[in-house]
Design a protein around this motif. Structure first.
Motif, PDB file in Angstrom:
ATOM      1  N   ASP A  52      65.914 -71.875   8.132  1.00  0.00           N
ATOM      2  CA  ASP A  52      66.033 -71.313   6.797  1.00  0.00           C
ATOM      3  C   ASP A  52      66.974 -70.107   6.772  1.00  0.00           C
ATOM      4  O   ASP A  52      67.180 -69.485   5.739  1.00  0.00           O
ATOM      5  CB  ASP A  52      64.633 -70.902   6.327  1.00  0.00           C
ATOM      6  N   LYS A  53      67.553 -69.790   7.930  1.00  0.00           N
ATOM      7  CA  LYS A  53      68.319 -68.561   8.053  1.00  0.00           C
ATOM      8  C   LYS A  53      69.824 -68.837   8.000  1.00  0.00           C
ATOM      9  O   LYS A  53      70.300 -69.808   8.589  1.00  0.00           O
ATOM     10  CB  LYS A  53      67.955 -67.902   9.389  1.00  0.00           C
ATOM     11  N   ILE A  54      70.560 -67.961   7.322  1.00  0.00           N
ATOM     12  CA  ILE A  54      72.020 -68.049   7.311  1.00  0.00           C
ATOM     13  C   ILE A  54      72.521 -67.341   8.562  1.00  0.00           C
ATOM     14  O   ILE A  54      72.344 -66.133   8.707  1.00  0.00           O
ATOM     15  CB  ILE A  54      72.607 -67.382   6.050  1.00  0.00           C
ATOM     16  N   THR A  55      73.109 -68.106   9.482  1.00  0.00           N
ATOM     17  CA  THR A  55      73.512 -67.505  10.755  1.00  0.00           C
ATOM     18  C   THR A  55      74.982 -67.116  10.775  1.00  0.00           C
ATOM     19  O   THR A  55      75.390 -66.307  11.587  1.00  0.00           O
ATOM     20  CB  THR A  55      73.241 -68.471  11.932  1.00  0.00           C
ATOM     21  N   ASN A  56      75.776 -67.712   9.885  1.00  0.00           N
ATOM     22  CA  ASN A  56      77.170 -67.287   9.799  1.00  0.00           C
ATOM     23  C   ASN A  56      77.728 -67.655   8.435  1.00  0.00           C
ATOM     24  O   ASN A  56      77.271 -68.609   7.794  1.00  0.00           O
ATOM     25  CB  ASN A  56      78.020 -67.920  10.906  1.00  0.00           C
ATOM     26  N   ALA A  57      78.714 -66.886   8.007  1.00  0.00           N
ATOM     27  CA  ALA A  57      79.360 -67.131   6.721  1.00  0.00           C
ATOM     28  C   ALA A  57      80.813 -66.713   6.834  1.00  0.00           C
ATOM     29  O   ALA A  57      81.128 -65.681   7.426  1.00  0.00           O
ATOM     30  CB  ALA A  57      78.669 -66.327   5.615  1.00  0.00           C
ATOM     31  N   MET A  58      81.698 -67.569   6.328  1.00  0.00           N
ATOM     32  CA  MET A  58      83.117 -67.211   6.303  1.00  0.00           C
ATOM     33  C   MET A  58      83.715 -67.743   5.016  1.00  0.00           C
ATOM     34  O   MET A  58      83.168 -68.644   4.381  1.00  0.00           O
ATOM     35  CB  MET A  58      83.859 -67.799   7.506  1.00  0.00           C
ATOM     36  N   PHE A  59      84.855 -67.182   4.634  1.00  0.00           N
ATOM     37  CA  PHE A  59      85.514 -67.691   3.428  1.00  0.00           C
ATOM     38  C   PHE A  59      87.016 -67.595   3.601  1.00  0.00           C
ATOM     39  O   PHE A  59      87.534 -66.828   4.404  1.00  0.00           O
ATOM     40  CB  PHE A  59      85.070 -66.923   2.185  1.00  0.00           C
ATOM     41  N   LYS A  60      87.693 -68.427   2.829  1.00  0.00           N
ATOM     42  CA  LYS A  60      89.136 -68.286   2.726  1.00  0.00           C
ATOM     43  C   LYS A  60      89.523 -68.567   1.283  1.00  0.00           C
ATOM     44  O   LYS A  60      88.703 -69.023   0.478  1.00  0.00           O
ATOM     45  CB  LYS A  60      89.857 -69.206   3.705  1.00  0.00           C
ATOM     46  N   GLY A  61      90.743 -68.306   0.959  1.00  0.00           N
ATOM     47  CA  GLY A  61      91.185 -68.545  -0.404  1.00  0.00           C
ATOM     48  C   GLY A  61      92.063 -67.409  -0.878  1.00  0.00           C
ATOM     49  O   GLY A  61      92.410 -66.505  -0.126  1.00  0.00           O
ATOM     50  N   LYS A  62      92.417 -67.504  -2.155  1.00  0.00           N
ATOM     51  CA  LYS A  62      93.261 -66.457  -2.723  1.00  0.00           C
ATOM     52  C   LYS A  62      92.708 -66.069  -4.077  1.00  0.00           C
ATOM     53  O   LYS A  62      92.007 -66.833  -4.734  1.00  0.00           O
ATOM     54  CB  LYS A  62      94.702 -66.941  -2.830  1.00  0.00           C
ATOM     55  N   GLY A  63      93.032 -64.874  -4.462  1.00  0.00           N
ATOM     56  CA  GLY A  63      92.537 -64.418  -5.746  1.00  0.00           C
ATOM     57  C   GLY A  63      92.730 -62.928  -5.896  1.00  0.00           C
ATOM     58  O   GLY A  63      93.301 -62.270  -5.022  1.00  0.00           O
ATOM     59  N   CYS A  64      92.245 -62.403  -6.992  1.00  0.00           N
ATOM     60  CA  CYS A  64      92.425 -60.983  -7.285  1.00  0.00           C
ATOM     61  C   CYS A  64      91.555 -60.137  -6.356  1.00  0.00           C
ATOM     62  O   CYS A  64      90.679 -60.660  -5.659  1.00  0.00           O
ATOM     63  CB  CYS A  64      92.055 -60.719  -8.738  1.00  0.00           C
ATOM     64  N   SER A  65      91.786 -58.864  -6.358  1.00  0.00           N
ATOM     65  CA  SER A  65      91.070 -57.979  -5.442  1.00  0.00           C
ATOM     66  C   SER A  65      89.569 -57.987  -5.719  1.00  0.00           C
ATOM     67  O   SER A  65      88.773 -57.870  -4.783  1.00  0.00           O
ATOM     68  CB  SER A  65      91.621 -56.555  -5.526  1.00  0.00           C
ATOM     69  N   ILE A  66      89.161 -58.156  -6.972  1.00  0.00           N
ATOM     70  CA  ILE A  66      87.726 -58.161  -7.280  1.00  0.00           C
ATOM     71  C   ILE A  66      87.055 -59.381  -6.652  1.00  0.00           C
ATOM     72  O   ILE A  66      85.999 -59.274  -6.025  1.00  0.00           O
ATOM     73  CB  ILE A  66      87.495 -58.188  -8.820  1.00  0.00           C
ATOM     74  N   SER A  67      87.673 -60.554  -6.810  1.00  0.00           N
ATOM     75  CA  SER A  67      87.049 -61.774  -6.269  1.00  0.00           C
ATOM     76  C   SER A  67      87.012 -61.735  -4.748  1.00  0.00           C
ATOM     77  O   SER A  67      86.030 -62.157  -4.129  1.00  0.00           O
ATOM     78  CB  SER A  67      87.786 -63.028  -6.767  1.00  0.00           C
ATOM     79  N   GLN A  68      88.072 -61.223  -4.133  1.00  0.00           N
ATOM     80  CA  GLN A  68      88.124 -61.156  -2.675  1.00  0.00           C
ATOM     81  C   GLN A  68      87.126 -60.141  -2.145  1.00  0.00           C
ATOM     82  O   GLN A  68      86.426 -60.394  -1.178  1.00  0.00           O
ATOM     83  CB  GLN A  68      89.543 -60.772  -2.221  1.00  0.00           C
ATOM     84  N   ALA A  69      87.069 -58.978  -2.779  1.00  0.00           N
ATOM     85  CA  ALA A  69      86.155 -57.921  -2.317  1.00  0.00           C
ATOM     86  C   ALA A  69      84.712 -58.378  -2.474  1.00  0.00           C
ATOM     87  O   ALA A  69      83.875 -58.146  -1.602  1.00  0.00           O
ATOM     88  CB  ALA A  69      86.398 -56.633  -3.105  1.00  0.00           C
ATOM     89  N   SER A  70      84.422 -59.048  -3.571  1.00  0.00           N
ATOM     90  CA  SER A  70      83.056 -59.496  -3.824  1.00  0.00           C
ATOM     91  C   SER A  70      82.639 -60.510  -2.770  1.00  0.00           C
ATOM     92  O   SER A  70      81.526 -60.456  -2.231  1.00  0.00           O
ATOM     93  CB  SER A  70      82.969 -60.101  -5.233  1.00  0.00           C
ATOM     94  N   CYS A  71      83.534 -61.434  -2.423  1.00  0.00           N
ATOM     95  CA  CYS A  71      83.220 -62.457  -1.435  1.00  0.00           C
ATOM     96  C   CYS A  71      83.119 -61.845  -0.034  1.00  0.00           C
ATOM     97  O   CYS A  71      82.254 -62.229   0.754  1.00  0.00           O
ATOM     98  CB  CYS A  71      84.280 -63.559  -1.466  1.00  0.00           C
ATOM     99  N   SER A  72      83.982 -60.881   0.252  1.00  0.00           N
ATOM    100  CA  SER A  72      83.949 -60.216   1.551  1.00  0.00           C
ATOM    101  C   SER A  72      82.618 -59.486   1.734  1.00  0.00           C
ATOM    102  O   SER A  72      81.965 -59.591   2.776  1.00  0.00           O
ATOM    103  CB  SER A  72      85.122 -59.234   1.640  1.00  0.00           C
ATOM    104  N   MET A  73      82.205 -58.759   0.719  1.00  0.00           N
ATOM    105  CA  MET A  73      80.929 -58.031   0.804  1.00  0.00           C
ATOM    106  C   MET A  73      79.768 -59.005   0.929  1.00  0.00           C
ATOM    107  O   MET A  73      78.846 -58.797   1.717  1.00  0.00           O
ATOM    108  CB  MET A  73      80.718 -57.184  -0.456  1.00  0.00           C
ATOM    109  N   MET A  74      79.854 -60.088   0.139  1.00  0.00           N
ATOM    110  CA  MET A  74      78.743 -61.044   0.140  1.00  0.00           C
ATOM    111  C   MET A  74      78.577 -61.684   1.519  1.00  0.00           C
ATOM    112  O   MET A  74      77.470 -61.719   2.057  1.00  0.00           O
ATOM    113  CB  MET A  74      78.978 -62.118  -0.925  1.00  0.00           C
ATOM    114  N   THR A  75      79.677 -62.174   2.100  1.00  0.00           N
ATOM    115  CA  THR A  75      79.560 -62.827   3.410  1.00  0.00           C
ATOM    116  C   THR A  75      79.032 -61.841   4.449  1.00  0.00           C
ATOM    117  O   THR A  75      78.192 -62.185   5.276  1.00  0.00           O
ATOM    118  CB  THR A  75      80.912 -63.404   3.895  1.00  0.00           C
ATOM    119  N   ASP A  76      79.494 -60.599   4.369  1.00  0.00           N
ATOM    120  CA  ASP A  76      79.045 -59.582   5.303  1.00  0.00           C
ATOM    121  C   ASP A  76      77.532 -59.361   5.193  1.00  0.00           C
ATOM    122  O   ASP A  76      76.863 -59.127   6.186  1.00  0.00           O
ATOM    123  CB  ASP A  76      79.780 -58.275   4.992  1.00  0.00           C
TER     124      ASP A  76
END
Ligand code: ZN
Length: 141
Positions: A52-76
């Motif tokens: 039931d545990k999330i052991t790793n998360a990664m993302f790629k893609g392109k977009g504005c600084s808000i979308s990238q920052a939000s995804c970076s924080m979320m995965t972290d």
């Protein structure tokens, strides 16, 4: 500009310029694409689970600084959480952005308050929640 405003801008800038967990996660247990056509943001999110545990998360893609920052924080933040705790964090985050609720994060998640300011800009709201909606779709499968 208040001290907290400039601190929050620094957090967003830091994450958008140096996104954490950026890249493709292989092998992965789940993969989902998220698109925000209003802004042109595109994300691909990868997750690994152990039970039931999330052991790793990664993302790629392109977009504005808000979308990238939000995804970076979320995965972290979601690495190491149970699916249930990740969804709880998601509900708090979306409550803050979409329902104007007072942010109520534990200390280790308080950087997310940096994105609270986007709710003043309806166009940017979709940028901020894109990563979270993508994760929600994956966790509810
Ligand atoms: Zn955007």
């Amino acid at each position: 500009m208040s001290i907290s405003d400039s601190l929050y801008k620094d957090i967003i800038l830091d994450h958008s310029e140096n996104p954490r967990h950026f890249g493709e996660l292989n092998p992965h247990d789940a993969h989902e694409m998220g698109v925000n056509p209003l802004c042109g943001d595109e994300l691909e999110l990868y997750l690994n689970f152990e039970g039931d545990k999330i052991t790793n998360a990664m993302f790629k893609g392109k977009g504005c600084s808000i979308s990238q920052a939000s995804c970076s924080m979320m995965t972290d933040m979601i690495i190491g959480l149970t699916k249930k705790d990740a969804l709880e964090l998601l509900h708090k985050f979306k409550g803050m952005i979409l329902e104007d609720k007072e942010p109520d994060f534990q200390d280790e998640f308080s950087d997310l308050e940096a994105l609270n300011g986007v709710k003043k800009y309806p166009v940017r709201v979709k940028c901020a929640v894109l990563a979270w909606n993508t994760m929600e779709a994956m966790l509810k499968k």
